[in-house]
Design an enzyme around this catalytic site. Structure first.
Site, PDB file in Angstrom:
ATOM      1  N   ASP A 168       0.844  -1.190   0.000  1.00 51.11           N
ATOM      2  CA  ASP A 168       0.000   0.000   0.000  1.00 51.11           C
ATOM      3  C   ASP A 168       0.884   1.247   0.000  1.00 51.11           C
ATOM      4  O   ASP A 168       1.673   1.451   0.936  1.00 51.11           O
ATOM      5  CB  ASP A 168      -0.881  -0.034   1.265  1.00 51.11           C
ATOM      6  CG  ASP A 168      -2.132   0.806   1.126  1.00 51.11           C
ATOM      7  OD1 ASP A 168      -2.286   1.463   0.087  1.00 51.11           O
ATOM      8  OD2 ASP A 168      -2.950   0.796   2.063  1.00 51.11           O
ATOM      9  N   ASP A 169       0.779   2.068  -1.020  1.00 54.77           N
ATOM     10  CA  ASP A 169       1.535   3.330  -1.102  1.00 54.77           C
ATOM     11  C   ASP A 169       3.044   3.099  -1.246  1.00 54.77           C
ATOM     12  O   ASP A 169       3.840   3.940  -0.811  1.00 54.77           O
ATOM     13  CB  ASP A 169       1.292   4.236   0.123  1.00 54.77           C
ATOM     14  CG  ASP A 169      -0.121   4.795   0.196  1.00 54.77           C
ATOM     15  OD1 ASP A 169      -0.994   4.294  -0.529  1.00 54.77           O
ATOM     16  OD2 ASP A 169      -0.345   5.733   0.981  1.00 54.77           O
ATOM     17  N   CYS A 204      -5.712   4.980  -3.574  1.00 52.40           N
ATOM     18  CA  CYS A 204      -5.971   3.546  -3.387  1.00 52.40           C
ATOM     19  C   CYS A 204      -7.156   2.973  -4.163  1.00 52.40           C
ATOM     20  O   CYS A 204      -6.973   2.099  -4.999  1.00 52.40           O
ATOM     21  CB  CYS A 204      -6.181   3.228  -1.912  1.00 52.40           C
ATOM     22  SG  CYS A 204      -4.781   3.672  -0.880  1.00 52.40           S
ATOM     23  N   HIS A 225     -10.116  -2.079  -2.290  1.00 53.92           N
ATOM     24  CA  HIS A 225     -10.264  -1.053  -1.270  1.00 53.92           C
ATOM     25  C   HIS A 225     -11.523  -1.398  -0.480  1.00 53.92           C
ATOM     26  O   HIS A 225     -12.590  -1.556  -1.064  1.00 53.92           O
ATOM     27  CB  HIS A 225     -10.379   0.330  -1.899  1.00 53.92           C
ATOM     28  CG  HIS A 225     -10.235   1.414  -0.888  1.00 53.92           C
ATOM     29  ND1 HIS A 225      -9.007   1.843  -0.454  1.00 53.92           N
ATOM     30  CD2 HIS A 225     -11.153   2.095  -0.182  1.00 53.92           C
ATOM     31  CE1 HIS A 225      -9.187   2.771   0.467  1.00 53.92           C
ATOM     32  NE2 HIS A 225     -10.476   2.942   0.651  1.00 53.92           N
ATOM     33  N   ASP A 260      -0.255  -0.231  -5.155  1.00 53.06           N
ATOM     34  CA  ASP A 260      -1.355   0.495  -5.816  1.00 53.06           C
ATOM     35  C   ASP A 260      -0.914   1.814  -6.446  1.00 53.06           C
ATOM     36  O   ASP A 260      -1.522   2.287  -7.400  1.00 53.06           O
ATOM     37  CB  ASP A 260      -2.555   0.692  -4.880  1.00 53.06           C
ATOM     38  CG  ASP A 260      -2.180   1.279  -3.525  1.00 53.06           C
ATOM     39  OD1 ASP A 260      -0.986   1.545  -3.279  1.00 53.06           O
ATOM     40  OD2 ASP A 260      -3.095   1.452  -2.698  1.00 53.06           O
ATOM     41  N   HIS A 261       0.165   2.419  -5.922  1.00 50.53           N
ATOM     42  CA  HIS A 261       0.730   3.667  -6.459  1.00 50.53           C
ATOM     43  C   HIS A 261       1.903   4.032  -5.575  1.00 50.53           C
ATOM     44  O   HIS A 261       2.198   3.308  -4.622  1.00 50.53           O
ATOM     45  CB  HIS A 261      -0.312   4.804  -6.471  1.00 50.53           C
ATOM     46  CG  HIS A 261      -1.060   4.904  -5.193  1.00 50.53           C
ATOM     47  ND1 HIS A 261      -0.490   5.395  -4.055  1.00 50.53           N
ATOM     48  CD2 HIS A 261      -2.293   4.486  -4.845  1.00 50.53           C
ATOM     49  CE1 HIS A 261      -1.353   5.296  -3.063  1.00 50.53           C
ATOM     50  NE2 HIS A 261      -2.463   4.731  -3.503  1.00 50.53           N
TER      51      HIS A 261
END
Ligand SMILES: *[C@@H]1O[C@H](CO)[C@@H](O)[C@H](O)[C@H]1NC(C)=O
Ligand SMILES: *[C@@H]1O[C@H](CO)[C@@H](O)[C@H](O)[C@H]1NC(C)=O
Ligand SMILES: *[C@@H]1O[C@H](CO)[C@@H](O)[C@H](O)[C@H]1NC(C)=O
Ligand SMILES: *[C@@H]1O[C@H](CO)[C@@H](O)[C@H](O)[C@H]1NC(C)=O
Ligand SMILES: *[C@@H]1O[C@H](CO)[C@@H](O)[C@H](O)[C@H]1NC(C)=O
Ligand SMILES: *[C@@H]1O[C@H](CO)[C@@H](O)[C@H](O)[C@H]1NC(C)=O
Ligand SMILES: *[C@@H]1O[C@H](CO)[C@@H](O)[C@H](O)[C@H]1NC(C)=O
Length: 561
Positions: free
Chosen positions: A35-36, A74, A128, A323-324
């Site tokens: 995540d992130d 997200c 999500h 996710d990014h």
């Protein structure tokens, strides 16, 4: 000498050595999503990062060095990746709708596997949670059993972090003594325990698709405190470009409201929207982010060594991604919520047994657990790298195909009614062939919505009805080109004549994307050429052509200068 025998032997050898991409055996899938997580990993040449377990995975994998998310937040990114549709097709730019009722009844990646007889399981944050996956993580469509969520996650945003005053606060920086946490655990530790349990339960019981979503390095940095010692503060540096660039259009800037809301950051009285955060605190944010990465890496190590221990490594494809990304002070920005590389670029690593690495010999370990504290130095080389641009919408067709399932067909122009199709590419050829060099035709498309032309308190994540501007961004090998265009959130129409800001970065000179040369471009000529396009040409088609004409002009000028 009989040449025929040699030829025959040679052919036999070739067959034995040829990667098994065409053999199409059915493989299990272990799909790991962080995540992130930006590409702050050893295997992405980040010299600071200590990520030995992911680096070891990369040493047996194909590593996509330029993979991009479709929207740097997200829910839109996960929904886009897992349905293989871009945000303009899922119509999810915030956290507030479920695609099956809001846009189309799209088949997801795990649902595709489930429909082909796989046992599909979700642990942690994969979809999500909440409205965006109908409060069920899209169960029962995507999963064979209800999704698992670690119970300790309910403490994540509470006052769990001991501050300098000895009291507990809801801080951004939150290194903790795990034994003192409720239940003596943390969410990603719990998720790994559950994923290990599920892997054990599936041995000898048919094909499976196990998705494991780690919560770190997402904020707050609630992590076991010992990981900070891997990153002494005196070794930390600020971002190379910590100031807001002068020529950055205000609409492009994200004011990192989620970071500001944490108690320790509130106390700093950072001015809105541009800050800056005091330098010593910037260093501590960077330290905690990297520590969170190493903590998450250890959980990846636990999963992979379990695959080995259970004898599953030779029959399981492993995917690792995020996710990014996350800005760590670049352009004076923090968090995600933008179109810059630091926010859109993600790690993407695919291990395919028998293809990216030989099958293991005599059951020897492929992924022995590496304890970063006892073996701080390690050196791995990626098995194979792909430098050309790929996107997270490519993951669905590629993973399907490499696991032995049919890849979905490419979507028609308008695909709201089509349940199974892809807006990405099947990257199978990248496994079969050596990369021939750069292909500037390959582009990644990302987008980000804004409520206004200047930073507001909802600029990071506007609700659908508040969106007024959409930033469309193209990334190829040489350029990042972004146009901020008028957008109607009721009709989902983009007004390509309504330009609120533009950015063009030439990456050879400006890899950090700080020198915006958009205002130097000759727009009148390009706009004339655009008038010749059919009126319904998509915004991406227009932008591709604009980029082509603009950069052809730049090359001509450079040639005559
Ligand atoms: C959506 O697709 C699923 C799976 O194919 C199907 O069970 C469901 O009935 C569909 N829903 C609608 C509203 O079409
Ligand atoms: C979403 O959840 C609600 C409540 O559980 C349920 O009634 C509805 O059918 C679900 N939507 C879809 C498309 O399955
Ligand atoms: C963590 O907390 C436990 C229980 O309070 C304590 O025994 C231990 O010494 C602490 N560890 C560290 C490194 O502070
Ligand atoms: C922040 O502002 C408050 C209220 O104006 C003040 O009491 C406090 O000292 C300030 N803190 C810092 C770090 O400037
Ligand atoms: C955001 O700003 C608006 C007006 O500027 C204000 O009414 C609102 O309360 C603010 N929201 C938050 C969460 O600060
Ligand atoms: C699109 O934007 C242009 C320029 O702002 C404006 O003149 C035009 O009316 C807009 N078109 C629509 C359909 O809103
Ligand atoms: C654009 O218009 C042409 C002809 O008017 C039509 O054939 C085509 O399907 C349209 N494309 C889209 C994406 O609507």
């Amino acid at each position: 000498m009989n040449l025929g025998v040699f030829t025959w032997l040679f052919l036999l050898l070739l067959c034995l050595l040829t990667p098994a991409t065409s053999r199409r055996e059915k493989r299990n899938v272990l799909f790991i999503i962080a995540d992130d997580l930006r590409a702050s990993l050893g295997c992405y040449d980040d010299a600071l990062a200590k990520s030995p377990n992911i680096d070891q995975l990369a040493s047996r994998s194909q590593v996509f060095l330029n993979a991009y998310a479709q929207q740097a937040v997200c829910a839109p990114s996960r929904t886009s990746m897992l349905t293989s549709r871009r945000p303009d097709t899922t119509r999810l730019y915030d956290f507030n709708s479920y695609w099956r009722v809001h846009s189309g009844n799209y088949t997801t990646l795990p649902q595709h596997f489930k429909s082909k007889g796989y046992y599909t399981m979700s642990v942690g944050k994969v979809f999500h949670p909440g409205i965006a996956s109908n409060h069920t993580d899209d169960y029962p469509y995507s999963w064979s059993i209800p999704a698992y969520h670690p119970s300790s996650f309910r403490f994540e945003k509470q006052k769990m972090c001991k501050g300098d005053d000895g009291q507990l606060h809801a801080n951004l920086l939150c290194a903790v003594n795990v034994t003192e946490q409720p239940g003596g655990t943390l969410p990603d530790l719990e998720s790994t325990d559950e994923a290990v349990r599920l892997l054990k339960s599936r041995v000898g019981d048919g094909a499976f698709f196990l998705a494991v979503g780690f919560h770190k390095p997402h904020i707050p940095f609630r992590i076991p405190q010992e990981y900070l010692s891997l990153y002494p503060l005196d070794k930390m540096t600020l971002a190379p470009d910590p100031d807001v660039p002068e020529l950055l259009p205000p609409v492009a800037y994200n004011p990192w409201t989620d970071v500001r809301q944490r108690e320790d950051v509130q106390k700093l009285n950072v001015s809105f929207p541009y800050g800056p955060i005091p330098k010593d605190f910037q260093l501590r944010i960077r330290q905690h982010y990297y520590a969170a990465v190493s903590y998450m890496d250890a959980q990846v190590g636990r999963l992979l060594s379990t695959l080995d221990a259970l004898g599953l490594t030779d029959s399981t494809m492993v995917v690792f991604t995020s996710d990014h990304g996350w800005s760590l002070g670049e352009h004076g920005e923090w968090a995600k919520y933008s179109n810059f590389d630091v926010a859109t670029r993600v790690p993407l690593i695919m291990f395919v047994p028998g293809v990216t690495a030989a099958y293991s010999r005599a059951g020897g370990p492929t992924f022995p657990f590496i304890d970063v504290f006892s073996q701080p130095e390690h050196s791995f080389t990626n098995a194979k790298v792909i430098r050309n641009t790929v996107e997270l919408v490519d993951v669905f067709p590629t993973v399907s195909y490499m696991a032995g399932l049919p890849a979905p067909e490419h979507c028609p122009d308008v695909s709201l009614q089509v349940e199974l199709c892809t807006e990405g590419r099947n990257l199978v050829h990248t496994f079969q062939h050596k990369e021939r060099g750069k292909n500037a035709e390959l582009m990644a498309f990302s987008q980000y919505p804004r409520p206004a032309d200047t930073p507001q308190n909802n600029s990071d994540l506007p609700d659908l009805q508040d969106i007024k501007v959409m930033g469309y961004s193209l990334r190829n090998w040489d350029y990042r080109y972004t146009l901020w265009l008028g957008f109607n959130p009721r009709s989902f129409q983009v007004n390509v004549s309504d330009v609120h800001g533009g950015e063009l970065y030439m990456l050879a000179d400006d890899p950090g994307q700080d020198k915006n040369i958009y205002s130097d471009l000759d727009h009148s000529i390009v706009m004339k050429k655009m008038d010749a396009l059919p009126h319904n040409a998509s915004v991406w088609t227009r932008m591709r052509l604009q980029l082509y004409y603009h950069t052809a002009g730049l090359k001509r000028n450079a040639g005559t200068a």
